[in-house]
Scaffold this motif. Structure first.
Motif, mmCIF file in Angstrom:
data_model
loop_
_atom_site.group_PDB
_atom_site.id
_atom_site.type_symbol
_atom_site.label_atom_id
_atom_site.label_comp_id
_atom_site.label_asym_id
_atom_site.label_seq_id
_atom_site.Cartn_x
_atom_site.Cartn_y
_atom_site.Cartn_z
ATOM 1 N N VAL A 15 -3.596 -7.049 0.836
ATOM 2 C CA VAL A 15 -2.315 -7.738 1.003
ATOM 3 C C VAL A 15 -1.252 -6.713 1.376
ATOM 4 O O VAL A 15 -1.117 -5.680 0.718
ATOM 5 N N ASN A 16 -0.483 -7.000 2.418
ATOM 6 C CA ASN A 16 0.532 -6.070 2.923
ATOM 7 C C ASN A 16 1.549 -5.696 1.837
ATOM 8 O O ASN A 16 2.021 -6.550 1.076
ATOM 9 N N GLY A 17 1.882 -4.436 1.782
ATOM 10 C CA GLY A 17 2.988 -3.968 0.956
ATOM 11 C C GLY A 17 2.711 -3.838 -0.518
ATOM 12 O O GLY A 17 3.616 -3.485 -1.287
ATOM 13 N N GLU A 18 1.490 -4.077 -0.959
ATOM 14 C CA GLU A 18 1.228 -4.058 -2.391
ATOM 15 C C GLU A 18 0.987 -2.647 -2.923
ATOM 16 O O GLU A 18 0.324 -1.820 -2.287
ATOM 17 N N THR A 19 1.489 -2.410 -4.116
ATOM 18 C CA THR A 19 1.214 -1.168 -4.826
ATOM 19 C C THR A 19 -0.127 -1.287 -5.543
ATOM 20 O O THR A 19 -0.727 -2.371 -5.588
ATOM 21 N N GLN A 68 2.211 6.015 -3.323
ATOM 22 C CA GLN A 68 1.313 7.154 -3.193
ATOM 23 C C GLN A 68 1.706 8.372 -4.024
ATOM 24 O O GLN A 68 0.865 9.242 -4.280
ATOM 25 N N THR A 69 2.959 8.441 -4.449
ATOM 26 C CA THR A 69 3.368 9.595 -5.259
ATOM 27 C C THR A 69 3.255 9.317 -6.766
ATOM 28 O O THR A 69 3.521 10.216 -7.567
ATOM 29 N N GLN A 70 2.855 8.104 -7.146
ATOM 30 C CA GLN A 70 2.697 7.748 -8.561
ATOM 31 C C GLN A 70 1.235 7.937 -8.971
ATOM 32 O O GLN A 70 0.505 6.991 -9.255
ATOM 33 N N VAL A 120 -6.684 8.106 -0.985
ATOM 34 C CA VAL A 120 -5.405 7.692 -0.410
ATOM 35 C C VAL A 120 -5.184 8.465 0.894
ATOM 36 O O VAL A 120 -5.426 9.675 0.963
ATOM 37 N N VAL A 121 -4.734 7.763 1.921
ATOM 38 C CA VAL A 121 -4.477 8.380 3.232
ATOM 39 C C VAL A 121 -3.002 8.745 3.318
ATOM 40 O O VAL A 121 -2.126 7.888 3.128
ATOM 41 N N ASN A 122 -2.729 9.997 3.603
ATOM 42 C CA ASN A 122 -1.340 10.411 3.768
ATOM 43 C C ASN A 122 -0.801 9.978 5.125
ATOM 44 O O ASN A 122 -1.526 9.899 6.118
ATOM 45 N N ILE A 132 -0.489 13.979 -3.003
ATOM 46 C CA ILE A 132 -1.541 13.060 -2.553
ATOM 47 C C ILE A 132 -2.900 13.744 -2.588
ATOM 48 O O ILE A 132 -3.894 13.157 -3.038
ATOM 49 N N LEU A 133 -2.966 14.978 -2.148
ATOM 50 C CA LEU A 133 -4.254 15.681 -2.175
ATOM 51 C C LEU A 133 -4.745 15.915 -3.599
ATOM 52 O O LEU A 133 -5.942 15.779 -3.875
ATOM 53 N N GLU A 134 -3.840 16.230 -4.502
ATOM 54 C CA GLU A 134 -4.246 16.427 -5.898
ATOM 55 C C GLU A 134 -4.699 15.112 -6.527
ATOM 56 O O GLU A 134 -5.634 15.094 -7.339
#
Length: 243
Positions: free
Chosen positions: A90-94, A122-124, A151-153, A169-171
């Motif tokens: 679904v678009n926009g979902e966390t 992505q930063t949470q 996760v894709v940056n 994101i990498l961590e």
């Protein structure tokens, strides 16, 4: 000596030799009561019930995620014409939004589940990890057929190599790989490696460690070719597992 006297003496000697005479008689063992089962006094322990058979598993696939998921699910369905592929994107979902939908869904918990969470928060990192763990715990007992995708940056200043959010994101992805070593699929790195470095934009994206422009139509969303790359990689992962 009279024969009678001799016989009496011989009888007395014979009786003494056989243990007869004055000692008390040894009591005989009591005979079992008629009709009694001699084993009943010490019954054998009951046999343990056989283990319950494992829950039946479904060959179908449920793909959970955000706006990156629908095109991938569509392409994966074409690669598996004999299977159902549920599009849970679904678009926009966390990650929390996706978890809430997954928690409310009872139809796909025995399917192969693909979890691609985190592109809208992505930063949470802690929240994403917790939401994925909660989704894994929701699967049917005995169902360990799930895939956690990295996760894709985004191709932005903050998420390019060296950007403010790049290392976060990498961590996060490194921690997911460590938590789910047999279920983790580093799709981010796989997409980056598909860059056609004969094209200047792909070459620049490769240097920035982001998905190449040839596989996306904006800073994050995959085009048809990018979605096909993801679906084909998923299929190889699933087939290698024998699921």
């Amino acid at each position: 000596m009279h024969r009678r006297t001799v016989l009496v003496q011989l009888a007395a000697l014979f009786s003494a030799a056989c243990g007869g005479g004055g000692g008390p008689a040894t009591p005989a063992a009591s005979a079992p009561t008629a009709g009694a089962d001699p084993v009943a006094a010490n019954p054998a322990p009951a046999a343990a019930p056989p283990p319950a058979p494992p829950a039946p598993s479904s060959p179908h696939i449920a793909a959970w995620g955000d706006s990156l998921t629908p095109r991938v699910a569509f392409t994966l369905a074409a690669l598996y014409p004999a299977r159902q592929v549920f599009d849970g994107g679904v678009n926009g979902e966390t990650s929390g939004d996706i978890l809430r939908r997954h928690r409310a869904d009872n139809r796909h918990r025995d399917w192969i589940n693909v979890f691609w969470y985190g592109h809208n928060n992505q930063t949470q990192a802690d929240q994403i990890r917790a939401d994925i763990a909660a989704s894994v715990a929701l699967l049917s007992p005995g169902n360990d057929r799930f895939i956690v995708m990295s996760v894709v940056n985004q191709a932005t200043e903050r998420e390019n190599r060296g950007g403010a959010d790049y290392r976060t994101i990498l961590e996060l992805n490194e921690s997911l790989a460590a938590t789910y070593p047999a279920h983790y699929l580093d799709i981010r790195s796989h997409l980056v490696q598909q860059a056609d470095r004969s094209r200047w934009q792909d070459a620049a994206d490769f240097d920035n460690d982001v998905v190449p422009r040839s596989l996306r139509y904006d800073h994050i969303h995959l085009n048809h070719d990018g979605s096909r790359v993801v679906a084909e990689r998923l299929k190889r992962f699933i087939d290698a597992k024998g699921w």
